[in-house]
Design an enzyme around this catalytic site. Sequence first.
Site, mmCIF file in Angstrom:
data_model
loop_
_atom_site.group_PDB
_atom_site.id
_atom_site.type_symbol
_atom_site.label_atom_id
_atom_site.label_comp_id
_atom_site.label_asym_id
_atom_site.label_seq_id
_atom_site.Cartn_x
_atom_site.Cartn_y
_atom_site.Cartn_z
ATOM 1 C CG HIS A 1 40.552 -13.956 14.919
ATOM 2 N ND1 HIS A 1 40.675 -15.169 14.313
ATOM 3 C CD2 HIS A 1 41.770 -13.702 15.468
ATOM 4 C CE1 HIS A 1 41.901 -15.637 14.497
ATOM 5 N NE2 HIS A 1 42.575 -14.772 15.200
ATOM 6 C CG HIS B 1 44.556 -17.390 19.273
ATOM 7 N ND1 HIS B 1 43.338 -17.647 18.710
ATOM 8 C CD2 HIS B 1 45.216 -16.601 18.393
ATOM 9 C CE1 HIS B 1 43.259 -17.036 17.525
ATOM 10 N NE2 HIS B 1 44.379 -16.405 17.313
ATOM 11 C CG HIS C 1 48.731 -10.316 12.999
ATOM 12 N ND1 HIS C 1 48.171 -11.191 12.101
ATOM 13 C CD2 HIS C 1 48.509 -10.872 14.226
ATOM 14 C CE1 HIS C 1 47.639 -12.212 12.749
ATOM 15 N NE2 HIS C 1 47.840 -12.061 14.043
ATOM 16 C CD GLU D 1 45.451 -15.960 13.291
ATOM 17 O OE1 GLU D 1 45.184 -16.449 14.387
ATOM 18 O OE2 GLU D 1 45.240 -14.746 13.029
HETATM 19 FE FE LIG Z 1 44.612 -14.990 15.703
#
Ligand SMILES: [Fe+2]
Lengths: 287, 117
Positions: free
Chosen positions: A12, A59, A193, A240
């Site tokens: 996302h 976030h 990531h 995540e």
């Molecule tokens: Fe994220």
Amino acid sequence: MATIVGSVMTSHVPSIGNAIAKHRENDPYWKPFFDGYPPVRAWLDRVKPDVAVVFYQDHGLNFFLDKMPTFAVGAAPEYRNADEGWGIPTVKPVKGDPALSWHIIESLVADEFDITMCQEMKVDHALTLPLALMWPGGGDWPVRVVPITMNHVQHPLPSPKRSYRLGESVGRAIASWKEDVRVLVMGTGGLSHQLDGQRAGFINKPFDLMCMDALVDDPKKLTRYSALDLVREAGAQGTELMAWMAARAALPGRVTKVHSHYHVPISNTAGGLLALQNDGAALARAA
Amino acid sequence: MGGKQRDYGIPGTPIFDGHMAQKGYALNAMCYSFNSADNRAAFKADEDAYCRKFGLNDEQRSAVANRNVLELIAAGGNIYYLAKFAGIFGLDVQDVGAQQTGMTKDAFKAMLLEAGR
Ligand SMILES: [Fe+2]
């Protein structure tokens, strides 16, 4: 009774929002990412979910460090997107399904999950971009949503095992819902990531591919990792993955893989997509 | 301030735990405020006054002045809120990654491409 049609898990990254707004889906940089989505859209057109229950992390749009729930469930009639500070366009509001939200909340608390209940909740790119990827065209969303956020901002994070169990419990809650609605369970984020530190830019393709395989046939295997194991293997923000695990755990029986796709990089991130059909629901429909 | 930073044994990887969340509260509160365009404009108009309003300490104030991401993280900044700060200057997460790794943005992007092979 409600039916879970299946699960869709997707990355996302905020820059997807800019790519969509600027119609860059066919640019050489973006095409290998966006090419993953049409088969999943075609499947969604066939199974036609009415509601999407979405696991993701906020976030820093709705929650700040003043109050940081480990898990929170939205129970609003409508959810609005807003300025997130990094310059991606906001999208149209999404309708909620408060009755289903409260049923899930009651069911989770009865199951001893001490979640936070939210009658007002802004939804960030982690909810809106996956919707835009599944149902492109500017946000006349064909689904209502039940947002379920998981804290991945501040350690200690929930464990992968706990996140998985949360997903199982949400799956049982949906299965016991009296309304005749078709429910899609989504998990958004990842895959590997890392945005911060000298290891920024870390990506672990073998680990991601192992996880995507495990999520189809042997998802429980991933619960042996700790949150810090995921930081090490998938990068600081790769935790995540737990949203994918929760979405998968909501499907208790046999599943069939509809489609999967993996492309590195989008922005700083390994872009993953996995769609699973709930075989139990598919059989019930055929009968 | 809750003892010193714990070592989690993952090289090059900050862990934003309770200690850091406590240490960085003012800095992160300021960066969280940048969800609003008015606040971003107020920061640009008078950076000093804006930092004072949020009670940044000297370490945080100097990291903000230096636009230095590793310093901002050491001062308690969380990357998700810091990304909103970076957004004020039109910097994306690849700019932020390049700065932290001491690479050019092109080299950083090439490293990401390589990771996909
Ligand atoms: Fe994220």
